[in-house]
Motif scaffolding. Structure first.
Motif, PDB file in Angstrom:
ATOM      1  N   LEU A 191       0.846  -1.202   0.000  1.00 29.61           N
ATOM      2  CA  LEU A 191       0.000   0.000   0.000  1.00 29.61           C
ATOM      3  C   LEU A 191       0.880   1.249   0.000  1.00 29.61           C
ATOM      4  CD1 LEU A 191      -2.734   1.543   0.442  1.00 29.61           C
ATOM      5  CD2 LEU A 191      -2.352   1.269   2.892  1.00 29.61           C
ATOM      6  N   GLN A 192       1.853   1.252   0.912  1.00 27.34           N
ATOM      7  CA  GLN A 192       2.694   2.444   1.027  1.00 27.34           C
ATOM      8  C   GLN A 192       3.590   2.608  -0.196  1.00 27.34           C
ATOM      9  OE1 GLN A 192       4.242   2.853   5.033  1.00 27.34           O
ATOM     10  NE2 GLN A 192       2.138   3.038   5.755  1.00 27.34           N
ATOM     11  N   GLY A 193       3.863   1.500  -0.871  1.00 28.42           N
ATOM     12  CA  GLY A 193       4.639   1.556  -2.107  1.00 28.42           C
ATOM     13  C   GLY A 193       3.788   2.056  -3.282  1.00 28.42           C
ATOM     14  N   TYR A 239      -0.081  14.105   4.642  1.00 26.71           N
ATOM     15  CA  TYR A 239       1.251  14.628   4.991  1.00 26.71           C
ATOM     16  C   TYR A 239       2.366  13.633   4.687  1.00 26.71           C
ATOM     17  CZ  TYR A 239      -1.794  17.932   7.286  1.00 26.71           C
ATOM     18  OH  TYR A 239      -2.770  18.861   7.516  1.00 26.71           O
ATOM     19  N   ASN A 240       1.979  12.394   4.380  1.00 28.43           N
ATOM     20  CA  ASN A 240       2.973  11.341   4.213  1.00 28.43           C
ATOM     21  C   ASN A 240       4.085  11.682   3.217  1.00 28.43           C
ATOM     22  OD1 ASN A 240       3.487   8.706   5.319  1.00 28.43           O
ATOM     23  ND2 ASN A 240       3.364   8.025   3.178  1.00 28.43           N
ATOM     24  N   LYS A 277      11.842   1.451  14.215  1.00 32.72           N
ATOM     25  CA  LYS A 277      12.918   0.490  13.907  1.00 32.72           C
ATOM     26  C   LYS A 277      12.774  -0.095  12.509  1.00 32.72           C
ATOM     27  CE  LYS A 277      14.189  -1.475  18.256  1.00 32.72           C
ATOM     28  NZ  LYS A 277      13.605  -2.415  19.170  1.00 32.72           N
ATOM     29  N   ASP A 278      11.508  -0.368  12.119  1.00 34.94           N
ATOM     30  CA  ASP A 278      11.280  -0.988  10.814  1.00 34.94           C
ATOM     31  C   ASP A 278      11.316   0.038   9.672  1.00 34.94           C
ATOM     32  OD1 ASP A 278       8.944   0.430  11.050  1.00 34.94           O
ATOM     33  OD2 ASP A 278       7.605  -1.302  11.126  1.00 34.94           O
ATOM     34  N   GLY A 279      11.668   1.256  10.001  1.00 36.24           N
ATOM     35  CA  GLY A 279      11.781   2.281   8.944  1.00 36.24           C
ATOM     36  C   GLY A 279      10.485   3.035   8.697  1.00 36.24           C
ATOM     37  N   GLY A 280       9.404   2.610   9.364  1.00 32.11           N
ATOM     38  CA  GLY A 280       8.097   3.255   9.124  1.00 32.11           C
ATOM     39  C   GLY A 280       7.956   4.558   9.911  1.00 32.11           C
ATOM     40  N   TYR A 281       7.056   5.381   9.442  1.00 32.27           N
ATOM     41  CA  TYR A 281       6.770   6.634  10.148  1.00 32.27           C
ATOM     42  C   TYR A 281       5.637   6.401  11.143  1.00 32.27           C
ATOM     43  CZ  TYR A 281       9.437   8.481   6.252  1.00 32.27           C
ATOM     44  OH  TYR A 281      10.419   8.709   5.335  1.00 32.27           O
ATOM     45  N   ASN A 282       5.465   7.352  12.050  1.00 32.94           N
ATOM     46  CA  ASN A 282       4.431   7.172  13.077  1.00 32.94           C
ATOM     47  C   ASN A 282       3.634   8.458  13.310  1.00 32.94           C
ATOM     48  OD1 ASN A 282       6.227   8.781  14.420  1.00 32.94           O
ATOM     49  ND2 ASN A 282       6.719   7.310  16.020  1.00 32.94           N
ATOM     50  N   TYR A 283       2.832   8.435  14.384  1.00 32.71           N
ATOM     51  CA  TYR A 283       1.976   9.563  14.746  1.00 32.71           C
ATOM     52  C   TYR A 283       2.807  10.849  14.890  1.00 32.71           C
ATOM     53  CZ  TYR A 283      -2.170  11.464  17.288  1.00 32.71           C
ATOM     54  OH  TYR A 283      -3.274  12.173  17.682  1.00 32.71           O
ATOM     55  N   ALA A 284       3.968  10.714  15.540  1.00 34.83           N
ATOM     56  CA  ALA A 284       4.801  11.901  15.792  1.00 34.83           C
ATOM     57  C   ALA A 284       5.404  12.446  14.499  1.00 34.83           C
ATOM     58  CB  ALA A 284       5.908  11.560  16.783  1.00 34.83           C
ATOM     59  N   SER A 285       5.882  11.561  13.626  1.00 31.70           N
ATOM     60  CA  SER A 285       6.484  12.088  12.388  1.00 31.70           C
ATOM     61  C   SER A 285       5.411  12.790  11.556  1.00 31.70           C
ATOM     62  CB  SER A 285       7.202  11.001  11.576  1.00 31.70           C
ATOM     63  OG  SER A 285       6.687   9.724  11.797  1.00 31.70           O
ATOM     64  N   ASP A 336       2.677  14.277  12.783  1.00 31.69           N
ATOM     65  CA  ASP A 336       2.301  15.541  13.417  1.00 31.69           C
ATOM     66  C   ASP A 336       3.358  16.619  13.237  1.00 31.69           C
ATOM     67  OD1 ASP A 336      -0.263  15.943  14.363  1.00 31.69           O
ATOM     68  OD2 ASP A 336       0.030  14.572  16.048  1.00 31.69           O
ATOM     69  N   LEU A 337       4.626  16.230  13.303  1.00 34.04           N
ATOM     70  CA  LEU A 337       5.688  17.225  13.064  1.00 34.04           C
ATOM     71  C   LEU A 337       5.581  17.770  11.644  1.00 34.04           C
ATOM     72  CD1 LEU A 337       8.832  15.739  14.824  1.00 34.04           C
ATOM     73  CD2 LEU A 337       7.941  18.060  15.108  1.00 34.04           C
ATOM     74  N   THR A 338       5.319  16.869  10.713  1.00 29.76           N
ATOM     75  CA  THR A 338       5.218  17.280   9.307  1.00 29.76           C
ATOM     76  C   THR A 338       3.983  18.162   9.093  1.00 29.76           C
ATOM     77  OG1 THR A 338       6.327  15.253   8.703  1.00 29.76           O
ATOM     78  CG2 THR A 338       5.176  16.412   6.945  1.00 29.76           C
ATOM     79  N   ALA A 339       2.872  17.763   9.701  1.00 33.72           N
ATOM     80  CA  ALA A 339       1.645  18.566   9.571  1.00 33.72           C
ATOM     81  C   ALA A 339       1.875  19.958  10.156  1.00 33.72           C
ATOM     82  CB  ALA A 339       0.488  17.883  10.288  1.00 33.72           C
TER      83      ALA A 339
END
Ligand code: ARG
Length: 645
Positions: free
Chosen positions: A290-292, A331-332, A371-379, A381-384
């Motif tokens: 999906l992300q790809g 925002y991804n 760790k797995d390279g994925g982004y999360n809630y914080a990344s 929100d910082l981007t938003a």
């Protein structure tokens, strides 16, 4: 400070000519001593310039409707004359409930320690208070002044001035009483449910509180970007999509109807995910696909989001709330470059395989890449936040969620400060605020749930609110009096209004107990009681048989009886109340005002005969002004006022 001298607007100085020179380029910047005040020096004069009053220009240049602010101006002048050497002291003026006056200036006490010991003619705070009173410029708004206790300066407003203001508002409209705020654009991030998960009462609170804050800011002529930051991106989608493919091979044509209840669908897929390791592995791979950007996965994702969106929209429509969706997925694409900027500033470090930001005062760092390279809630929100500051150019970004998320917000706000995106001073702009709220509890004092211990569905809750208020109206025989359509509309206004008001009237940080019987009670501090009070005022005016528009033009308001004066003063305090409620982000302040308004009205109405009295015109105008202000309060609280009940 944003905008710098472009924001120059109001000027005050005891020595200054009435208006500042038009050409600021010839002036020398003397010093900057607070984020919003500049001192500018020309050859002859010194100007103290508020740099944040730009929005004031747009809405209420003279603060006509704001008695407190007008008094602040008078005391500003008095302070400059009384203690010219203390040029940075701001007037402290507040409404007071004491019998000494309507407002109080409290500067004398805090000034004293500053001037004591220096060359001063004063012998103590009461003398400073006396001087502040003596140096107050004469103004038609002030009827009397006195100094009390350790130096409080009490001010009684002129009742004629209050009356004139009310009359002016009736003619020019309640918008002239809108607070003048100093900012232009705000993001309110509210509601923000998660796709495929339940939209629970917590999201209802966020929707109701966020909508009210947005309405108050809009009324204050601020542009509000109403953002629905929906959780539409995350690992749960792998599981949902795989489940969709498995259960409904023909999902592309029949998916939407087949899925039906998305929450049940979520539950079933989660169960499979937890129980079936082969499925789990497939789900995890699906996230990557999906992300790809793999097409089939993308369109399944879009379809799932669509079903959720339709359900959310139904709730928003019923509540009369408008929102613009910019979910996490939006925002991804920006995340990598924002993280690069933060890394470039040396903020992002490697820690146990993850990429993190260490922050002073927190033991654990803010993880921005897992760790797995994925982004999360914080990344996200910082981007938003970066997007809202730099692309949308918002000056104030307000987030409405439960208090449980406080730490998350405090941490990424801190990271943004370290990055230099936000100033260190929490009150300076650009600014972020987390508007936290408490839990909704059931009668048992535990988290609000239905009998089957499921989370309460919002649509069901609103159905019940409407049904209950309709039943009361039918019991009172209204079904025979009104058309079916009116009955329905009024039942909705009362039912939904009751749910909203019960939520908003509490200080948002405390938990509150959800109780239909209480919120639909027509006595006490409830929307039902207030809607009745408003309908009663409308009926007084209607039954008088007078043309109120005509009275506005030909009649005048007088506040001779003490209850007329008390009501008039309370009406006049509308602007400063809205300003307080929206600058401190506390809707309960407005609810309290509305409730007191109705109490003031009741007192006035029981002691002052309206129809048939010698003061009929003035009193009808007071009724009308009360109804106008009440309606504006309802509007700001997202409650639909009814003219009959
Ligand atoms: N989706 C989140 C939740 O349900 C709320 C999002 C709030 N907004 C934000 N920018 N984090 O808890």
């Amino acid at each position: 400070m944003r905008g710098g001298l472009a924001l120059l607007s109001t000027v005050s100085s005891p020595h200054a000519p009435p208006s500042p020179p038009l050409c600021f380029r010839r002036l020398r910047l003397h010093s900057v001593f607070s984020s919003d005040i500049l001192r500018v020096k020309s050859r002859k004069s010194v100007w103290t310039i508020r740099t944040r009053a730009v929005a004031t220009m747009a809405s209420d240049p003279e603060n006509i409707g704001n008695a407190r602010k007008q008094l602040v101006k008078l005391f500003e002048t008095s302070l400059r004359t009384t203690v010219p050497e203390e040029s940075d002291v701001e007037p402290l003026v507040a409404a007071c409930t004491a019998k000494f006056g309507d407002y109080q200036c409290n500067n004398a006490m805090s000034l004293w320690p500053k001037i004591k010991g220096k060359k001063t003619e004063f012998r103590g705070p009461p003398a400073v208070g006396q001087a502040l009173m003596k140096n107050l410029p004469s103004s038609e708004m002030v009827e009397a002044c006195s100094v009390a206790g350790p130096g409080f300066v009490n001010v009684t407003l002129s009742k004629n001035w209050i009356a004139k203001n009310i009359q002016k508002m009736l003619i020019d409209g309640i918008e002239t009483w809108a607070p003048g705020l100093s900012i232009k654009r705000v993001v309110v991030d509210f509601s923000s449910p998660n796709i495929a998960k339940e939209m629970h009462v917590g999201h209802l609170r966020s929707t109701i509180i966020g909508d009210t804050l947005a309405r108050m800011l809009e009324f204050s002529n601020v542009e509000v970007l109403r953002r629905n930051h929906v959780g539409d991106w995350g690992t749960q989608f792998g599981m949902l999509i795989e489940f969709l493919f498995e259960k409904f091979p023909d999902w592309e044509s029949a998916g939407e109807t087949a899925i039906g209840d998305l929450q049940a669908f979520y539950k079933a897929s989660k169960q499979k995910f937890d129980e079936d390791p082969v499925f789990k592995e497939r789900a995890q791979k699906a996230v990557v696909r999906l992300q790809g950007g793999e097409l089939r996965y993308r369109s399944a994702w879009a379809q799932i989001c669509d079903i959720s969106r339709r359900e959310f929209d139904g709730v928003y429509q019923r509540l009369g709330v408008s929102l613009e969706e910019k979910g996490e997925s939006f925002y991804n694409p920006y995340i990598p470059s924002v993280l690069e900027k933060l890394s470039g500033l040396g903020l992002v470090e490697e820690s146990e395989g993850a990429r993190v930001i260490f922050l002073e005062g927190y033991e654990r760092p803010l993880i921005v890449v897992k760790k797995d390279g994925g982004y999360n809630y914080a990344s996200t929100d910082l981007t938003a936040l970066w997007y809202r500051l730099n692309i949308e150019k918002a000056e104030w970004i307000i987030y409405v969620t439960d208090v449980g998320q406080s730490e998350h917000f405090q941490m990424f706000f801190k990271a943004a400060k370290r990055a230099g995106w936000l100033p260190d001073d929490d009150k300076a702009y650009p600014r972020t605020s987390h508007v936290g709220f408490g839990l909704v509890l059931g009668e048992d004092g535990k988290r609000f749930r239905t009998r089957s211990t499921e989370v309460v569905r919002l649509a069901d809750l609103l159905d019940e609110a409407k049904a209950r208020s309709k039943a009361v109206l039918v019991e009172r025989g209204k079904d025979k009096e009104w058309s079916e359509e009116d009955l329905d509309k009024i039942a909705e206004a009362v039912g939904y209004g009751a749910v909203k008001y019960a939520d908003l009237k509490n200080n948002r940080t405390t938990n509150y107990t959800f109780n239909f019987d209480q919120m639909l009670n027509d006595k006490g501090n409830t929307a039902v009681y207030l809607l009745y009070a408003h309908a009663r005022i409308c009926s007084i005016i209607r039954k008088s048989g007078k043309d109120i528009e005509e009275l506005k033009k030909t009649g005048s308001v007088a506040l001779n009886h003490q209850d007329e004066r008390a009501l008039g003063l309370h009406l006049l305090q509308f602007a400063e109340t809205v300003e307080e409620a929206c600058t401190n982000l506390l809707p309960n302040v407005l609810c309290e005002y509305l409730y007191n308004l109705s109490e003031n009205f009741t007192k006035f109405y029981s002691n002052c005969q309206v129809v048939g009295s010698a003061d009929e015109t003035s009193r009808l105008l007071l009724c009308e002004a009360t109804a106008v202000v009440m309606r504006k309060c309802f509007h700001l609280l997202g409650i639909v006022p009814v003219h009959k009940l």
